[in-house]
Design a protein around this motif. Structure first.
Motif, mmCIF file in Angstrom:
data_model
loop_
_atom_site.group_PDB
_atom_site.id
_atom_site.type_symbol
_atom_site.label_atom_id
_atom_site.label_comp_id
_atom_site.label_asym_id
_atom_site.label_seq_id
_atom_site.Cartn_x
_atom_site.Cartn_y
_atom_site.Cartn_z
ATOM 1 N N LYS A 32 0.829 -1.155 -0.166
ATOM 2 C CA LYS A 32 0.144 0.133 0.143
ATOM 3 C C LYS A 32 1.013 1.079 0.193
ATOM 4 C CE LYS A 32 -3.704 -2.219 2.356
ATOM 5 N NZ LYS A 32 -3.244 -3.545 2.467
ATOM 6 N N GLY A 33 0.376 2.236 -0.366
ATOM 7 C CA GLY A 33 0.954 3.454 -0.479
ATOM 8 C C GLY A 33 1.486 4.114 -1.952
ATOM 9 N N LEU A 34 2.414 4.929 -1.820
ATOM 10 C CA LEU A 34 2.605 5.543 -3.308
ATOM 11 C C LEU A 34 3.214 4.620 -4.123
ATOM 12 C CD1 LEU A 34 4.037 9.138 -2.465
ATOM 13 C CD2 LEU A 34 1.934 8.455 -3.334
ATOM 14 N N VAL A 35 2.881 3.824 -5.217
ATOM 15 C CA VAL A 35 3.593 3.391 -6.222
ATOM 16 C C VAL A 35 3.672 4.335 -7.555
ATOM 17 C CG1 VAL A 35 3.327 1.154 -7.777
ATOM 18 C CG2 VAL A 35 2.608 1.263 -5.307
ATOM 19 N N LEU A 36 4.966 4.646 -7.851
ATOM 20 C CA LEU A 36 5.099 5.429 -8.989
ATOM 21 C C LEU A 36 4.823 4.984 -10.315
ATOM 22 C CD1 LEU A 36 8.367 7.552 -7.984
ATOM 23 C CD2 LEU A 36 6.128 8.069 -7.381
ATOM 24 N N THR A 37 4.253 5.889 -11.203
ATOM 25 C CA THR A 37 4.021 5.418 -12.486
ATOM 26 C C THR A 37 5.204 5.524 -13.339
ATOM 27 O OG1 THR A 37 3.424 7.661 -13.561
ATOM 28 C CG2 THR A 37 1.671 6.209 -12.506
ATOM 29 N N GLU A 38 5.363 4.875 -14.621
ATOM 30 C CA GLU A 38 6.410 4.847 -15.501
ATOM 31 C C GLU A 38 6.876 6.432 -15.747
ATOM 32 O OE1 GLU A 38 8.570 2.684 -16.613
ATOM 33 O OE2 GLU A 38 7.598 1.270 -15.254
ATOM 34 N N GLU A 39 5.743 7.146 -16.117
ATOM 35 C CA GLU A 39 6.285 8.504 -16.272
ATOM 36 C C GLU A 39 6.909 9.352 -15.044
ATOM 37 O OE1 GLU A 39 6.039 9.967 -18.916
ATOM 38 O OE2 GLU A 39 6.160 12.194 -18.656
#
Lengths: 60, 320
Positions: free
Chosen positions: A13-20
């Motif tokens: 859980k929490g922040l998962v960054l996108t590819e961009e």
């Protein structure tokens, strides 16, 4: 630490960054690295050229 | 889910979110077009000064002045994000568009401000560094925070900040400020109001919507046209002045006379043509020419010094 252990957990859980977002973060990091390298070069150059020939004139 | 995990999820949700800012957004904070003008005017001050820094130190000093100007731009965008957001011309800037958080812009601007001033002090001298610090302070605090939202004379007084780079550069090279650098400052100072008001004539609705008391909003477009003409008339002889204080040569004299007359001619067109698309077109042309005008004056001074063309004999040289 718990935060480090679950770093690769797909269910994390929490922040998962996108590819961009990852791409832009990498670009920012490279820019900071370049800026630091430029600063090092500037301080080196300024030191050398400020001292100039005065190095030879110093009291031994 | 444990209480600690719940708290963690809530805390993460409350964060502003991952930054989407690219490197180009941070460069945009520096207002690169304004920086290019600063580089040309400061370089002229540096090259035209009688005493010279070592070229490498001069280049570093120039970089410091440019970065200091850019830092002012970043701090300006931090403070003005609210009004930038409602103006079409500025709504796409990184802070109002949400790509850079206001705190990031503030930290970026402050870091570059302090860094550029300290670096200039170490590279050249502390008079130049003090003048650069004053320039940043004047632009951010006096112009951006105070004058811009309170008086139609905002860009007249605030224009001093944009006019200072040649004097900062002159001080970096010589350790002092002379009449020559003051004249260069005066030229940019007198040039700024007609340059900016020409843009305001086109973007007046934008400023009105944002509640910025530009002259076009407070006194109306016709009074603005009159003021543009007056400043253009005052600017023409001032632009020629460097040729009479031992700074500019014959080429500068010729160019300054030509561009000065052309600036006044275009200001007259703006003054006369007051309605419709033609009026907007005239203002747009004056704005475009004002950029050419300033670049031409400083570029010719630069070229004269670079190729060694002698300045005209200064009739008032004995006074200095």
């Amino acid at each position: 630490m718990a935060g480090d252990d679950d770093r690769n957990d797909p269910n994390r859980k929490g922040l998962v960054l996108t590819e961009e977002q990852l791409r832009r973060r990498k670009a920012r990091n490279v820019a900071i690295a370049v800026a630091l390298a430029v600063l090092v070069a500037l301080f080196y150059l300024v030191t050398v050229f400020k001292m100039g020939g005065n190095v030879a004139n110093r009291q031994l | 889910m444990s209480m600690i995990e719940e708290n963690r999820v809530e805390a993460v949700a409350a964060l502003p979110g991952p930054s989407l800012a690219g490197v180009e957004d941070y460069l945009a904070l520096l207002k690169p077009r304004v920086m290019s003008l600063v580089v040309v005017t400061a370089l002229t001050g540096l090259v035209a000064a009688p005493a010279g820094l070592h070229p490498v130190l001069g280049a570093v000093a120039l970089l410091c002045i440019a970065v200091g100007a850019g830092a002012s731009g970043a701090l300006n965008m931090w403070w003005d994000a609210d009004i930038d957001a409602v103006m079409a011309r500025t709504a796409g800037r990184p802070v109002p568009a949400g790509r850079i958080a206001p705190g990031e812009a503030l930290a970026f601007g402050m870091t570059l401000s302090v860094g550029s001033v300290l670096m200039l002090g170490l590279t050249a001298n502390w008079l130049a560094a003090g003048l650069l610090a004053f320039t940043i302070f004047f632009y951010v605090v006096i112009y951006t925070m105070w004058l811009k939202r309170s008086t139609p004379q905002n860009i007249v007084i605030g224009g001093l900040a944009g006019a200072m780079p040649p004097m900062v550069a002159w001080a970096a090279a010589t350790g002092t400020v002379g009449l020559e650098s003051a004249v260069l400052v005066a030229i940019i100072f007198m040039w700024t109001p007609p340059h900016f008001w020409a843009l305001c004539l086109i973007k007046s609705d934008d400023y009105a919507r944002a509640g910025v008391p530009m002259l076009t909003v407070v006194a109306g477009p016709n009074e603005t046209r009159r003021q543009i003409l007056l400043y253009a008339i005052a600017l023409a002889p001032l632009g020629v002045a460097p040729a009479f204080i031992g700074l500019g040569g014959a080429l500068y004299l010729a160019v300054s006379v030509v561009v000065g007359i052309e600036f006044v001619r275009r200001a007259i067109v703006v003054y006369r043509v007051r309605e419709g698309a033609e009026a907007r077109k005239a203002a747009g042309k004056l704005f475009g020419f004002s950029l050419i005008h300033l670049f031409a004056l400083f570029f010719v001074l630069l070229v004269e010094k670079a190729v060694g063309l002698p300045p005209l004999t200064a009739p008032i040289a004995g006074w200095m």
